[in-house]
Design a protein around this motif. Structure first.
Motif, PDB file in Angstrom:
ATOM      1  N   HIS A  87       0.850  -1.181   0.000  1.00  0.00           N
ATOM      2  CA  HIS A  87       0.000   0.000   0.000  1.00  0.00           C
ATOM      3  C   HIS A  87       0.886   1.232   0.000  1.00  0.00           C
ATOM      4  N   PRO A  88       0.818   2.030  -1.055  1.00  0.00           N
ATOM      5  CA  PRO A  88       1.667   3.232  -1.083  1.00  0.00           C
ATOM      6  C   PRO A  88       1.187   4.257  -0.059  1.00  0.00           C
ATOM      7  N   ALA A  89       2.131   4.988   0.470  1.00  0.00           N
ATOM      8  CA  ALA A  89       1.794   6.030   1.441  1.00  0.00           C
ATOM      9  C   ALA A  89       1.162   7.206   0.713  1.00  0.00           C
ATOM     10  N   PRO A  90       0.176   7.865   1.319  1.00  0.00           N
ATOM     11  CA  PRO A  90      -0.435   9.031   0.668  1.00  0.00           C
ATOM     12  C   PRO A  90       0.581  10.169   0.548  1.00  0.00           C
ATOM     13  N   VAL A  91       0.440  10.935  -0.505  1.00  0.00           N
ATOM     14  CA  VAL A  91       1.330  12.074  -0.724  1.00  0.00           C
ATOM     15  C   VAL A  91       0.877  13.222   0.155  1.00  0.00           C
ATOM     16  N   ARG A  92       1.786  13.795   0.900  1.00  0.00           N
ATOM     17  CA  ARG A  92       1.460  14.921   1.772  1.00  0.00           C
ATOM     18  C   ARG A  92       1.933  16.204   1.112  1.00  0.00           C
ATOM     19  N   ILE A  93       1.015  17.158   0.976  1.00  0.00           N
ATOM     20  CA  ILE A  93       1.339  18.455   0.393  1.00  0.00           C
ATOM     21  C   ILE A  93       1.301  19.477   1.518  1.00  0.00           C
ATOM     22  N   PRO A  94       2.413  20.154   1.756  1.00  0.00           N
ATOM     23  CA  PRO A  94       2.434  21.147   2.836  1.00  0.00           C
ATOM     24  C   PRO A  94       1.463  22.299   2.563  1.00  0.00           C
ATOM     25  N   LEU A  95       0.869  22.808   3.639  1.00  0.00           N
ATOM     26  CA  LEU A  95      -0.097  23.890   3.528  1.00  0.00           C
ATOM     27  C   LEU A  95       0.521  25.135   2.911  1.00  0.00           C
ATOM     28  N   ARG A  96       1.805  25.403   3.190  1.00  0.00           N
ATOM     29  CA  ARG A  96       2.436  26.607   2.649  1.00  0.00           C
ATOM     30  C   ARG A  96       2.596  26.547   1.130  1.00  0.00           C
ATOM     31  N   GLU A  97       2.493  25.362   0.529  1.00  0.00           N
ATOM     32  CA  GLU A  97       2.523  25.257  -0.925  1.00  0.00           C
ATOM     33  C   GLU A  97       1.127  25.426  -1.531  1.00  0.00           C
ATOM     34  N   VAL A  98       0.097  25.080  -0.795  1.00  0.00           N
ATOM     35  CA  VAL A  98      -1.272  25.145  -1.295  1.00  0.00           C
ATOM     36  C   VAL A  98      -1.912  26.509  -1.034  1.00  0.00           C
ATOM     37  N   LEU A  99      -1.569  27.142   0.075  1.00  0.00           N
ATOM     38  CA  LEU A  99      -2.214  28.373   0.496  1.00  0.00           C
ATOM     39  C   LEU A  99      -2.148  29.501  -0.533  1.00  0.00           C
ATOM     40  N   PRO A 100      -0.995  29.795  -1.160  1.00  0.00           N
ATOM     41  CA  PRO A 100      -0.993  30.873  -2.162  1.00  0.00           C
ATOM     42  C   PRO A 100      -1.926  30.595  -3.340  1.00  0.00           C
ATOM     43  N   TRP A 101      -2.010  29.351  -3.761  1.00  0.00           N
ATOM     44  CA  TRP A 101      -2.910  29.011  -4.873  1.00  0.00           C
ATOM     45  C   TRP A 101      -4.373  29.106  -4.455  1.00  0.00           C
ATOM     46  N   ALA A 102      -4.659  28.754  -3.215  1.00  0.00           N
ATOM     47  CA  ALA A 102      -6.032  28.868  -2.709  1.00  0.00           C
ATOM     48  C   ALA A 102      -6.455  30.331  -2.613  1.00  0.00           C
ATOM     49  N   VAL A 103      -5.558  31.191  -2.143  1.00  0.00           N
ATOM     50  CA  VAL A 103      -5.868  32.619  -2.068  1.00  0.00           C
ATOM     51  C   VAL A 103      -6.049  33.192  -3.468  1.00  0.00           C
ATOM     52  N   PHE A 104      -5.185  32.807  -4.397  1.00  0.00           N
ATOM     53  CA  PHE A 104      -5.305  33.268  -5.787  1.00  0.00           C
ATOM     54  C   PHE A 104      -6.641  32.839  -6.389  1.00  0.00           C
ATOM     55  N   ALA A 105      -7.030  31.595  -6.170  1.00  0.00           N
ATOM     56  CA  ALA A 105      -8.299  31.097  -6.708  1.00  0.00           C
ATOM     57  C   ALA A 105      -9.487  31.835  -6.087  1.00  0.00           C
ATOM     58  N   ALA A 106      -9.414  32.135  -4.793  1.00  0.00           N
ATOM     59  CA  ALA A 106     -10.505  32.849  -4.133  1.00  0.00           C
ATOM     60  C   ALA A 106     -10.637  34.274  -4.668  1.00  0.00           C
ATOM     61  N   VAL A 107      -9.507  34.964  -4.841  1.00  0.00           N
ATOM     62  CA  VAL A 107      -9.544  36.337  -5.370  1.00  0.00           C
ATOM     63  C   VAL A 107     -10.046  36.331  -6.805  1.00  0.00           C
ATOM     64  N   LEU A 108      -9.551  35.412  -7.616  1.00  0.00           N
ATOM     65  CA  LEU A 108     -10.011  35.317  -9.004  1.00  0.00           C
ATOM     66  C   LEU A 108     -11.497  35.005  -9.073  1.00  0.00           C
ATOM     67  N   GLY A 109     -11.971  34.115  -8.219  1.00  0.00           N
ATOM     68  CA  GLY A 109     -13.398  33.803  -8.179  1.00  0.00           C
ATOM     69  C   GLY A 109     -14.236  34.999  -7.778  1.00  0.00           C
ATOM     70  N   ALA A 110     -13.765  35.769  -6.791  1.00  0.00           N
ATOM     71  CA  ALA A 110     -14.500  36.956  -6.359  1.00  0.00           C
ATOM     72  C   ALA A 110     -14.562  38.000  -7.472  1.00  0.00           C
ATOM     73  N   VAL A 111     -13.471  38.180  -8.189  1.00  0.00           N
ATOM     74  CA  VAL A 111     -13.459  39.138  -9.303  1.00  0.00           C
ATOM     75  C   VAL A 111     -14.405  38.677 -10.415  1.00  0.00           C
ATOM     76  N   LEU A 112     -14.388  37.391 -10.729  1.00  0.00           N
ATOM     77  CA  LEU A 112     -15.290  36.884 -11.768  1.00  0.00           C
ATOM     78  C   LEU A 112     -16.757  37.028 -11.361  1.00  0.00           C
ATOM     79  N   ILE A 113     -17.077  36.704 -10.108  1.00  0.00           N
ATOM     80  CA  ILE A 113     -18.455  36.865  -9.639  1.00  0.00           C
ATOM     81  C   ILE A 113     -18.868  38.334  -9.685  1.00  0.00           C
ATOM     82  N   TYR A 114     -17.950  39.245  -9.336  1.00  0.00           N
ATOM     83  CA  TYR A 114     -18.278  40.676  -9.408  1.00  0.00           C
ATOM     84  C   TYR A 114     -18.615  41.073 -10.836  1.00  0.00           C
ATOM     85  N   PHE A 115     -17.746  40.710 -11.783  1.00  0.00           N
ATOM     86  CA  PHE A 115     -17.978  41.138 -13.160  1.00  0.00           C
ATOM     87  C   PHE A 115     -19.213  40.485 -13.757  1.00  0.00           C
TER      88      PHE A 115
END
Length: 74
Positions: A14-42
């Motif tokens: 059984h392969p071990a699950p891949v762990r992705i550190p939060l500090r690698e995901v957080l900037p992309w999550a913030v970018f996606a949230a801001v982009l989504g808010a801008v798209l919803i506004y327009f």
């Protein structure tokens, strides 16, 4: 003796699950949230008193998207 195509549970690796550190995901999550808010506004609010751009070109460009997402505009 016939061999099974499915390995026995005791011998299956059984392969071990891949762990992705939060500090690698957080900037992309913030970018996606801001982009989504801008798209919803327009799509949903760029008209009338809250308009950032003068004219109706943003409204006309996003017109079908407004109706598809359920925003009234007429």
């Amino acid at each position: 003796m016939a061999q099974s195509a499915v390995p026995a549970p005791e011998t299956a690796a059984h392969p071990a699950p891949v762990r992705i550190p939060l500090r690698e995901v957080l900037p992309w999550a913030v970018f996606a949230a801001v982009l989504g808010a801008v798209l919803i506004y327009f799509i949903g609010a760029e008209q009338g008193a809250t308009s950032v751009f003068s004219g109706t070109w943003v409204h006309e460009f996003t017109h079908d998207g407004r109706h598809l997402l359920g925003f009234p505009c007429h």
